[in-house]
Design a protein around this motif. Structure first.
Motif, PDB file in Angstrom:
ATOM      1  N   GLU A  87       0.892  -1.053   0.082  1.00 23.46           N
ATOM      2  CA  GLU A  87       0.025  -0.106  -0.053  1.00 23.46           C
ATOM      3  C   GLU A  87       0.965   1.350   0.088  1.00 23.46           C
ATOM      4  O   GLU A  87       0.624   2.311  -0.756  1.00 23.46           O
ATOM      5  CB  GLU A  87      -1.078   0.200   1.254  1.00 23.46           C
ATOM      6  CG  GLU A  87      -2.062  -1.024   1.080  1.00 23.46           C
ATOM      7  CD  GLU A  87      -3.107  -0.811  -0.084  1.00 23.46           C
ATOM      8  OE1 GLU A  87      -3.359   0.242  -0.336  1.00 23.46           O
ATOM      9  OE2 GLU A  87      -3.230  -1.857  -0.877  1.00 23.46           O
ATOM     10  N   LYS A  90       2.312   1.794  -3.559  1.00 26.60           N
ATOM     11  CA  LYS A  90       1.120   2.285  -4.249  1.00 26.60           C
ATOM     12  C   LYS A  90       1.159   3.750  -4.412  1.00 26.60           C
ATOM     13  O   LYS A  90       0.878   4.511  -5.085  1.00 26.60           O
ATOM     14  CB  LYS A  90      -0.197   1.579  -4.111  1.00 26.60           C
ATOM     15  CG  LYS A  90      -0.190   0.187  -4.835  1.00 26.60           C
ATOM     16  CD  LYS A  90      -1.464  -0.534  -4.499  1.00 26.60           C
ATOM     17  CE  LYS A  90      -1.560  -2.045  -4.660  1.00 26.60           C
ATOM     18  NZ  LYS A  90      -2.827  -2.617  -4.426  1.00 26.60           N
ATOM     19  N   GLU A  91       1.041   4.106  -2.795  1.00 27.02           N
ATOM     20  CA  GLU A  91       0.978   5.650  -2.320  1.00 27.02           C
ATOM     21  C   GLU A  91       1.926   6.508  -3.123  1.00 27.02           C
ATOM     22  O   GLU A  91       1.637   7.273  -3.571  1.00 27.02           O
ATOM     23  CB  GLU A  91       0.617   5.731  -1.023  1.00 27.02           C
ATOM     24  CG  GLU A  91      -0.763   5.486  -0.583  1.00 27.02           C
ATOM     25  CD  GLU A  91      -0.978   5.378   0.880  1.00 27.02           C
ATOM     26  OE1 GLU A  91      -0.066   6.081   1.455  1.00 27.02           O
ATOM     27  OE2 GLU A  91      -1.892   4.735   1.462  1.00 27.02           O
ATOM     28  N   GLN A  92       3.141   6.083  -2.826  1.00 22.05           N
ATOM     29  CA  GLN A  92       4.447   6.591  -3.316  1.00 22.05           C
ATOM     30  C   GLN A  92       4.331   6.748  -4.719  1.00 22.05           C
ATOM     31  O   GLN A  92       4.762   7.744  -5.304  1.00 22.05           O
ATOM     32  CB  GLN A  92       5.639   6.290  -2.622  1.00 22.05           C
ATOM     33  CG  GLN A  92       5.722   6.286  -1.122  1.00 22.05           C
ATOM     34  CD  GLN A  92       7.055   5.634  -0.517  1.00 22.05           C
ATOM     35  OE1 GLN A  92       7.716   4.745  -1.249  1.00 22.05           O
ATOM     36  NE2 GLN A  92       7.288   5.948   0.573  1.00 22.05           N
ATOM     37  N   LEU A  95       2.049   9.275  -5.742  1.00 24.31           N
ATOM     38  CA  LEU A  95       2.558  10.720  -5.584  1.00 24.31           C
ATOM     39  C   LEU A  95       3.567  11.235  -6.739  1.00 24.31           C
ATOM     40  O   LEU A  95       3.704  12.244  -7.194  1.00 24.31           O
ATOM     41  CB  LEU A  95       3.158  10.859  -4.291  1.00 24.31           C
ATOM     42  CG  LEU A  95       2.192  10.785  -3.058  1.00 24.31           C
ATOM     43  CD1 LEU A  95       2.915  10.365  -1.783  1.00 24.31           C
ATOM     44  CD2 LEU A  95       1.448  11.827  -3.037  1.00 24.31           C
TER      45      LEU A  95
END
Length: 113
Positions: A87, A90-92, A95
Motif C-alpha cells: 500500500e 502504491k501511494e508513493q 505521488l
C-alpha cells in the motif's frame, strides 16, 4: 498473540520440542517380557512403559500445536507487513506520477563587463 518476542517464543517452543523428543528417545524401545516374572508383572511393566511414552507423545503434540500457532501468528504478521508495504509503495508511486513536473528554466548566461 503479540508480535513482540515472537521469535523468542518460537525458539523456546522449538527447544521444548527437542527436549521432549530426547526424552522419548531415552525411553527407548519397550522392554521384552522377563521369563522369571509372572505374566501380571510383565503386563504392569509394559503398561508403565506405554504410559510414559503416551505422556511424552501427548506433551510433544501440545508443544507442536503451540509451535505451529506461534508460527501462524508470525506468518500472519509478515503478511500484514507485506500488505502495508504494498500500500505504501502504491501511494508513493501515485505521488510520484501525480506530482507536477518541474519545468527547467532556461539558464541565462551573464555577460562579463
Amino acid at each position: 498473540m503479540t508480535n513482540i518476542g515472537a521469535g523468542e517464543i518460537i525458539y523456546d517452543l522449538r527447544k521444548k520440542i527437542q527436549k521432549i523428543q530426547m526424552g522419548l528417545k531415552e525411553l527407548g524401545e519397550p522392554i521384552g517380557d522377563m521369563p522369571e516374572m509372572i505374566v501380571t508383572a510383565n503386563l504392569l511393566r509394559s503398561n508403565e512403559y506405554l504410559t510414559k511414552v503416551n505422556d511424552q507423545k501427548t506433551e510433544l503434540l501440545i508443544a507442536y500445536e503451540q509451535y505451529s500457532t506461534a508460527l501462524e501468528g508470525l506468518l500472519s504478521s509478515v503478511f500484514d507487513i507485506q500488505k502495508d508495504l504494498k500500500e505504501i509503495l502504491k501511494e508513493q508511486s501515485l505521488l510520484i506520477s501525480d506530482s507536477p513536473k518541474k519545468r527547467s528554466k532556461p539558464k541565462t548566461k551573464s555577460k562579463k563587463k
